[in-house]
Design an enzyme around this catalytic site. Structure first.
Site, PDB file in Angstrom:
ATOM      1  N   ARG A 186       0.846  -1.187   0.000  1.00  0.00           N
ATOM      2  CA  ARG A 186       0.000   0.000   0.000  1.00  0.00           C
ATOM      3  C   ARG A 186       0.884   1.241   0.000  1.00  0.00           C
ATOM      4  O   ARG A 186       1.987   1.242   0.545  1.00  0.00           O
ATOM      5  CB  ARG A 186      -0.927   0.021   1.224  1.00  0.00           C
ATOM      6  CG  ARG A 186      -2.135  -0.909   1.112  1.00  0.00           C
ATOM      7  CD  ARG A 186      -3.114  -0.412   0.062  1.00  0.00           C
ATOM      8  NE  ARG A 186      -4.323  -1.211  -0.026  1.00  0.00           N
ATOM      9  CZ  ARG A 186      -4.507  -2.221  -0.863  1.00  0.00           C
ATOM     10  NH1 ARG A 186      -3.521  -2.578  -1.671  1.00  0.00           N
ATOM     11  NH2 ARG A 186      -5.650  -2.873  -0.899  1.00  0.00           N
ATOM     12  N   HIS A 217      -1.089   0.455  -9.944  1.00  0.00           N
ATOM     13  CA  HIS A 217      -1.801  -0.421  -9.001  1.00  0.00           C
ATOM     14  C   HIS A 217      -2.435  -1.612  -9.734  1.00  0.00           C
ATOM     15  O   HIS A 217      -3.647  -1.821  -9.669  1.00  0.00           O
ATOM     16  CB  HIS A 217      -2.877   0.364  -8.234  1.00  0.00           C
ATOM     17  CG  HIS A 217      -3.222  -0.272  -6.916  1.00  0.00           C
ATOM     18  ND1 HIS A 217      -3.648   0.446  -5.831  1.00  0.00           N
ATOM     19  CD2 HIS A 217      -3.228  -1.569  -6.511  1.00  0.00           C
ATOM     20  CE1 HIS A 217      -3.901  -0.359  -4.810  1.00  0.00           C
ATOM     21  NE2 HIS A 217      -3.645  -1.591  -5.218  1.00  0.00           N
ATOM     22  N   GLU A 239      -1.929   8.103  -5.104  1.00  0.00           N
ATOM     23  CA  GLU A 239      -2.521   7.574  -6.342  1.00  0.00           C
ATOM     24  C   GLU A 239      -3.993   7.983  -6.480  1.00  0.00           C
ATOM     25  O   GLU A 239      -4.700   8.104  -5.479  1.00  0.00           O
ATOM     26  CB  GLU A 239      -2.389   6.040  -6.389  1.00  0.00           C
ATOM     27  CG  GLU A 239      -3.145   5.285  -5.306  1.00  0.00           C
ATOM     28  CD  GLU A 239      -2.884   3.783  -5.371  1.00  0.00           C
ATOM     29  OE1 GLU A 239      -3.869   3.055  -5.591  1.00  0.00           O
ATOM     30  OE2 GLU A 239      -1.731   3.336  -5.188  1.00  0.00           O
TER      31      GLU A 239
END
Length: 312
Positions: A233, A280, A262
């Site tokens: 993360r 991602h 992000e």
């Protein structure tokens, strides 16, 4: 008319539920905001919510489904699912994280090799005609390197370790009871693990207690030949400290599938040649979607069968 005992947000692309569709038990709504538009009687009939990491299930949403008994998420992320609140209500929660284990591990190892061999720049070198004028720079071999894995004992961590071992890398992890007996060298704390690692991979969840576990001290410990990979993360890493470390070449490079900002990429980070950025996509494959759908469907069918037998 069939009572719809399953409320679902639109399935992710590549996820189909043929057995559930055949039973005609699913009501699909566009998103959490659409649940309130379902009649009170229909909401009372809902026993299962099929959600995803981005849509989640808040306490407010659960309040609208008084007979909810099971929440299944079509991915690994649970950031937007109020697991403690749901469990307090007696609602079972299931995330199908095992469906993406191998794909995330594959990406972690791919990014490791891309950094070591400088493959992004090698591609540009070949395409741009520079190859006609000379040979590309000699790369680093991962063979014999130490790969430190944050989250070593987890599913993804173990899958990364298996791939790294196949590449003849040495495995290291944090000194934790869960990491004992895994054939890895263990170190007390993130700074010590970083210092021992040539490549440091983050494969842990972004819980509050792990925010910025990688900051300036850890990056300094990783050193000018060290590389950072983050498939966990974004909030695990202090992005400003990382940018400075990359700009000053305090570390050799980084590969990030996740960022705390992000989908916005800081311009200073995007401009750096010693960082690889992916949007991602760790578990974003058609194979993961298919596997995840099968697991989710089986779990829902099993829950409904158990609930039905209890009623009888």
């Amino acid at each position: 008319m069939t009572v719809k005992s399953i409320l679902s947000f639109p399935p992710l692309a590549g996820m189909t539920y043929p057995n559930l569709d055949q039973s005609d038990l699913i009501r699909i709504v566009a998103g959490p905001e659409g649940v309130a538009e379902v009649s009170e009687a229909d909401r009372s009939a809902v026993r299962v919510l099929m959600t995803s990491a981005t849509r989640g299930c808040s306490a407010e949403l659960a309040d609208k489904l008084p007979n909810l008994g099971f929440v299944v998420s079509q991915g690994a992320g649970s950031d937007k699912i109020d697991i403690p609140g749901l469990e307090k209500r007696g609602v079972r929660v299931r995330c199908v994280g095992e469906a993406l284990t191998d794909d995330v591990a594959d990406l972690a190892m791919t990014l490791t090799i891309m950094l070591c061999r400088d493959l992004v720049r090698a591609d540009a070198f070949a395409r741009g005609g520079e190859w006609e004028r000379g040979r590309f720079d000699v790369g680093d071999s991962p063979v014999g390197m130490t790969i430190g894995i944050g989250g070593l004992s987890g599913r993804v961590g173990q899958a990364i370790a298996a791939r790294a071992s196949a590449s003849k890398m040495k495995i290291a992890g944090l000194k934790r009871g869960s990491n004992e007996g895994l054939g890895a060298s263990l170190y007390d704390g993130w700074e010590a693990l970083a210092e021992a690692s040539d490549v440091l991979v983050l494969a842990v969840p972004g819980t509050a207690d792990l925010k910025h576990v990688i900051g300036s001290r850890e990056l300094a410990a990783l050193g000018p030949k060290g590389r950072l990979i983050n498939v966990g993360r974004g909030n695990l890493v202090d992005t400003e400290a990382l940018i400075v470390a990359l700009e000053t070449k305090a570390i050799a490079g980084a590969a990030l599938d996740v960022l705390d900002t992000e989908p916005v990429i800081p311009p200073r980070l995007a401009a750096l040649p010693n960082v690889i950025l992916t949007p991602h996509i760790g578990g974003q494959t058609w194979g993961q979607r298919s596997r995840g759908a099968r697991i989710a469907e089986d779990e829902v069918l099993a829950f409904l069968a158990t609930a039905h037998s209890r009623q009888n």
